[in-house]
Every structure is written in structure tokens, then in C-alpha cells.
Design an enzyme around this catalytic site. Structure first.
Site, PDB file in Angstrom:
ATOM      1  N   GLU A  80       0.898  -1.252  -0.048  1.00 43.50           N
ATOM      2  CA  GLU A  80      -0.066   0.055  -0.142  1.00 43.50           C
ATOM      3  C   GLU A  80       0.794   1.160   0.131  1.00 43.50           C
ATOM      4  O   GLU A  80       1.879   1.410   0.732  1.00 43.50           O
ATOM      5  CB  GLU A  80      -0.928   0.122   1.190  1.00 43.50           C
ATOM      6  CG  GLU A  80      -1.718  -1.056   1.216  1.00 43.50           C
ATOM      7  CD  GLU A  80      -2.801  -1.200   0.234  1.00 43.50           C
ATOM      8  OE1 GLU A  80      -2.958  -0.165  -0.569  1.00 43.50           O
ATOM      9  OE2 GLU A  80      -3.482  -2.174  -0.003  1.00 43.50           O
ATOM     10  N   CYS A 145      -7.463  -2.147   8.274  1.00 48.13           N
ATOM     11  CA  CYS A 145      -6.367  -2.176   7.719  1.00 48.13           C
ATOM     12  C   CYS A 145      -5.568  -0.646   7.367  1.00 48.13           C
ATOM     13  O   CYS A 145      -4.538  -0.250   7.736  1.00 48.13           O
ATOM     14  CB  CYS A 145      -6.150  -3.006   6.510  1.00 48.13           C
ATOM     15  SG  CYS A 145      -6.321  -4.983   6.713  1.00 48.13           S
ATOM     16  N   HIS A 170      -1.070  -6.060   1.661  1.00 47.80           N
ATOM     17  CA  HIS A 170      -2.380  -6.650   1.341  1.00 47.80           C
ATOM     18  C   HIS A 170      -1.990  -8.219   0.733  1.00 47.80           C
ATOM     19  O   HIS A 170      -1.489  -8.023  -0.556  1.00 47.80           O
ATOM     20  CB  HIS A 170      -3.519  -6.147   0.782  1.00 47.80           C
ATOM     21  CG  HIS A 170      -4.235  -5.257   1.627  1.00 47.80           C
ATOM     22  ND1 HIS A 170      -4.479  -4.200   1.611  1.00 47.80           N
ATOM     23  CD2 HIS A 170      -5.314  -5.740   2.799  1.00 47.80           C
ATOM     24  CE1 HIS A 170      -5.312  -3.750   2.772  1.00 47.80           C
ATOM     25  NE2 HIS A 170      -5.899  -4.748   3.290  1.00 47.80           N
TER      26      HIS A 170
HETATM   27  N1  PCA Z   1      -8.212  -7.205   6.096  1.00 45.43           N
HETATM   28  C1  PCA Z   1      -9.015  -6.291   6.481  1.00 45.43           C
HETATM   29  C2  PCA Z   1      -8.889  -6.079   8.104  1.00 45.43           C
HETATM   30  C3  PCA Z   1      -8.341  -7.210   8.386  1.00 45.43           C
HETATM   31  C4  PCA Z   1      -7.775  -7.830   7.333  1.00 45.43           C
HETATM   32  O1  PCA Z   1      -7.048  -8.816   7.338  1.00 45.43           O
HETATM   33  C5  PCA Z   1      -8.735  -4.878   5.751  1.00 45.43           C
HETATM   34  O2  PCA Z   1      -8.218  -4.879   4.595  1.00 45.43           O
HETATM   35  O3  PCA Z   1      -8.970  -3.770   6.206  1.00 45.43           O
END
Ligand code: PCA
Length: 211
Positions: A80, A145, A170
Site C-alpha cells: 500500500e 487495515c 495486502h
Molecule cells: N483485512 C481487512 C481487515 C483485516 C484484514 O486482514 C482490511 O483490509 O481492512
């Protein structure tokens, strides 16, 4: 030896497991890129997760921070670029709460966004080199997240540790998550868990080598 703090999240929503937690668990205690990995699990509740993270930052004083979470529906791993000072949940968190059009940080002076301080392009290049397709993502979503990334960067910045590389990765669904999707819902792209863990390790290697 430098310390790399690696976090994963608990399962949430309808997902039976969280591949980010599995990767973090598998890498805990290993030496990667010349640094020692310390892994921790975060709850899928924004304020509890940020509190846990702040105490991890204070206890371990890490030299770099890699936060990871599941982005079900993304076909590959992404790092990100930015965390926004916004919460806007499409699904409840694990405490059943939904925040809509809400700031992630209620201080008047809180910045609208923080940029990741990880070497984004070097991570994507290293993935490619390792036969792992991946990319830079320009939105971490507006769920837990994004909130945790915002608070990690905010905490480091406010405590004079803005030079500590910190960011968010992610990961896509693994097979277990993809198999749990009901037949009347669109199928999820997935990667085998070993490949997800390998992608996290490659990102850690890049970060560790830069310390
Ligand atoms: N993904 C979510 C919250 C926890 C996770 O593993 C997100 O992308 O916000």
C-alpha cells in the site's frame, strides 16, 4: 541484529482464516534479510488493534514495521502507498461496529493521509524477480487495515521515529478462504498459502537489507 515487526490479522467477516496471520506465524523468529522477525496478531477492531500496535512499537522498538492483512478479491499481493484519515466500513468489525464517514484520528491537527515509508518499488521488483506477480496499491480501503496503517505511521511520526520504514502489505485469499465462499457468490482469486508466505518473506528481505 535489527528487529522487523511483522503483524497479521485475526479472521474476520465470513472468512474462516486469515492468510496474513498464517504468514506472520510461519515467519516469527526467523532471520530474514539480516534482521530478526517478531510477529504479532492484531484484532479486527480498529481501536484495539491500534492500541496493541502502539504497545508492540514501544516494547520491541522495531527497526522496521510490516503490517499485513487480507484483501479478499485482489488477485495478487499488493503493497500500500497511502493511509487515509477516514473510516468508512462496508462490513462490521469483529465487535460488530460499523464506522461511516468517520475520521481515523479525531485530533484537529491530524493529517489527511500518511504515505508508506517502505521501499515500494523495490518490493514489487523483488516479487517479480521471485516469480511473484504483485503491485503497488493506491488504496488500502477504508476499513481496519487502513486505520492501523494510519495509526502506525502516526505513532512513529509523533514519537520521533518517522525514519523507521513502515507500511502495509495486502495478501489475496488462500485456498481455505476461497473454498469457504458460498456457491451463489462470485468466486475469489486465491494463492496457495506457501506463496503468500513467500511473498511476505521477500518483502521482509528487501526491508531488512535496507536497514
Ligand atoms: N483485512 C481487512 C481487515 C483485516 C484484514 O486482514 C482490511 O483490509 O481492512
Amino acid at each position: 541484529m535489527p528487529t522487523l515487526l511483522l503483524t497479521g490479522f485475526e479472521p474476520f467477516h465470513t472468512h474462516p482464516t486469515n492468510p496474513s496471520a498464517q504468514a506472520a506465524g510461519a515467519l516469527n523468529g526467523q532471520t530474514v534479510g539480516g534482521a530478526r522477525v517478531v510477529s504479532a496478531l492484531l484484532p479486527v477492531e480498529p481501536h484495539a488493534a491500534a492500541d496493541t500496535l502502539r504497545s508492540l512499537l514501544d516494547t520491541h522498538r522495531p527497526d522496521a514495521v510490516l503490517l499485513t492483512g487480507l484483501a479478499a478479491g485482489r488477485p495478487h499481493v499488493t503493497v500500500e502507498r497511502v493511509a487515509l484519515n477516514v473510516m468508512d466500513f462496508n462490513i462490521p468489525d469483529n465487535a460488530g461496529r460499523v464506522y461511516r464517514d468517520h475520521p481515523a484520528h479525531t485530533d484537529a491537527g491530524a493529517p489527511s493521509a500518511y504515505l508508506s515509508t517502505l521501499p515500494l518499488r523495490a518490493i514489487v521488483d523483488a516479487w517479480k524477480e521471485a516469480d511473484l506477480p504483485g503491485g503497488i496499491s493506491n488504496t488500502a480501503g477504508l476499513y481496519v487495515c487502513n486505520f492501523v496503517l494510519y495509526h502506525a505511521l502516526d505513532c512513529l511520526s509523533r514519537s520521533g521515529r518517522a525514519a523507521v520504514p513502515c507500511g502495509f502489505l495486502h495478501v489475496p485469499a488462500n485456498a481455505e478462504v476461497a473454498l469457504a465462499v458460498p456457491e451463489d457468490r462470485p468466486p475469489l482469486p486465491y494463492l496457495p498459502q506457501d506463496e503468500i508466505t513467500r511473498a511476505v518473506r521477500v518483502a521482509l528481505e528487501v526491508v531488512g537489507r535496507g536497514l
